[in-house]
Scaffold this motif. Structure first.
Motif, mmCIF file in Angstrom:
data_model
loop_
_atom_site.group_PDB
_atom_site.id
_atom_site.type_symbol
_atom_site.label_atom_id
_atom_site.label_comp_id
_atom_site.label_asym_id
_atom_site.label_seq_id
_atom_site.Cartn_x
_atom_site.Cartn_y
_atom_site.Cartn_z
ATOM 1 N N TRP A 157 113.592 52.855 133.947
ATOM 2 C CA TRP A 157 112.440 53.377 133.214
ATOM 3 C C TRP A 157 111.628 52.231 132.618
ATOM 4 O O TRP A 157 112.213 51.309 132.056
ATOM 5 N N GLN A 238 119.851 68.445 131.597
ATOM 6 C CA GLN A 238 119.393 67.105 132.016
ATOM 7 C C GLN A 238 117.874 67.073 132.166
ATOM 8 O O GLN A 238 117.238 66.066 131.882
ATOM 9 N N TRP A 242 115.510 64.559 130.191
ATOM 10 C CA TRP A 242 114.566 63.688 130.907
ATOM 11 C C TRP A 242 113.170 63.807 130.294
ATOM 12 O O TRP A 242 112.485 62.803 130.060
#
Ligand SMILES: C[S@@+](CC[C@H](N)C(=O)[O-])C[C@H]1O[C@@H](n2cnc3c(N)ncnc32)[C@H](O)[C@@H]1O
Length: 393
Positions: A157, A238, A242
């Motif tokens: 990221w 998840q 995210w």
């Protein structure tokens, strides 16, 4: 119910699937006979070398297992380019695409933004699958050099993002937890073994997960006394994590996410009592995640209310929520189609058919939703000007 007959995989594909099944079975044994469904889905999709995205399955397009919007028609990316262009007036001209599949959307966006006169657009791709990265590279290399040079792949990221984050069918490919409600009791649905067969196995949910499930069902259904006696569904933990992470890193700009899904009250509708888990293998869709692990796609629908809450927790404003059809119509899909003269049947017909698939209520037009968030950008995004449904979240 009789299981769907699926086409036979090649001997090497079946052998790889058997190896993944054995690896998961071993993990189940070492974990005392049970793993969560999210761990199973994670391995089935992302196990390096063997999972559906981690291995060599063909995946998208006519020869693959399912078709996504950018694979159906370049009209999709061309429309999204108009939205990006509007946001580039208020944020740096940089797109960060997560889960770029074959690279089709990147090619469409870069090409159309260039045609629209956008200058200096940078493109970043974050992709978990090594095999798909290679496919994306091949797609990008086919672009003119000046455009291809604008693309970089990121291994992790970016710490801070200024620009436009895009994810198409990203969240529905993230591992989800499953639950079963049995006369007021909350069980977590995981995976166990019956001999060497992978099977669903339910056990009492731990206090945190049971509390989370009760809270979201209370929002969807109200008073517990009115709840269904038996119910199975999923929680996209998840996916929410995210979105929270992406929101926190978006310093300035917008995030556009498109996925199969619903607002919470619709996703957990009492009549949707077996959840939304769906598997895709060579254009056959069915609900058994244990068939051909690693060779079939496994997805769950997205809870867009949870997505909105996660983004808002990360400090973003919701700029709009609507169907894919409304988004693409607002972004001028029909004007684009009209540029091809209907008399040129050989060119026009395939485009018209593709537009129908993208827009039709019975196909992707209504089932896929689009949601946008922003920090420091105006709340009147072109794609959501008509048909905004934020109030349903
Ligand atoms: C259903 S495919 C969609 C591909 C593409 N966006 C399209 O529309 O054709 C899901 C994609 O998301 C990727 N993916 C899943 N989780 C991810 C994550 N956390 N970060 C980046 N990519 C991810 C998968 O590897 C795959 O490329």
């Amino acid at each position: 119910m009789r299981p769907v007959d699926l086409p036979e995989p090649s001997p090497s594909a079946r052998e790889a699937s058997n190896r993944l099944r054995a690896l998961i079975a071993d993990r189940i044994l070492r974990s005392g006979g049970w793993i969560g469904f999210d761990d199973y889905m994670g391995a089935a999709l992302y196990e390096p070398g063997l999972g559906y995205y981690g291995g060599g399955a063909h995946k998208f397009g006519a020869d693959g297992d399912f078709v996504t919007a950018p694979e159906i028609s370049p009209l999709f990316g061309e429309c999204l380019a108009r939205q990006c262009l509007e946001w580039f007036d208020q944020a740096p001209a940089c797109i960060v695409e997560f889960g770029a599949g074959s690279g089709a959307l990147a090619v469409q966006l870069l090409g159309e933004l260039d045609r629209l006169g956008a200058e200096g657009v940078e493109y970043r791709i974050v992709e978990l699958s090594g095999e798909l990265r290679e496919r994306q590279r091949a797609s990008i290399e086919a672009l003119p050099l000046a455009l291809a040079a604008r693309v970089r792949w990121l291994d992790r990221w970016p710490d801070a993002i200024a620009g436009v984050v895009i994810g198409n069918e990203l969240l529905d490919a993230m591992p989800a937890r499953m639950f079963r409600l049995d006369r007021g009791r909350v069980l977590e649905r995981g995976v166990g073994l019956d001999g060497d067969r992978l099977v669903f196995a339910d056990r009492d949910a731990d206090a945190d997960f049971a509390g989370e499930v009760r809270a979201l069902l209370a929002q969807a259904w109200g008073d517990e006394r009115d709840w269904p006696q038996a119910y199975v569904s999923e929680v996209g933990a998840q996916a929410s994590a995210w979105v929270r992470e992406a929101a926190g890193r978006l310093e300035r700009g917008a995030m556009l996410l498109l996925d199969y899904g619903f607002p919470r009250a619709e996703l957990y509708h009492p009549q949707r009592s077996v959840g939304t888990l769906m598997c895709h293998y060579r254009h056959f869709s069915h609900g058994d995640p244990f068939r051909l692990p690693g060779l079939q796609d496994v997805t769950v629908h997205v809870d867009f209310s949870a997505v909105a809450q996660a983004a808002q927790a990360g400090g973003l404003d919701c700029l709009g929520y609507t169907s894919q059809a409304n988004l693409l119509l607002n972004l001028g899909l029909l004007d684009r189609l009209a540029r091809v003269p209907a008399a040129e049947v050989a060119r026009y017909l395939p485009q018209a058919q593709a537009a129908k698939r993208l827009l039709s209520e019975a196909e992707m037009g209504e089932l896929v939703k689009a949601i946008a968030f922003g920090r420091g950008v105006d709340d009147d995004a072109l794609g959501f000007r008509r048909g905004d449904r934020r109030s349903a979240l």
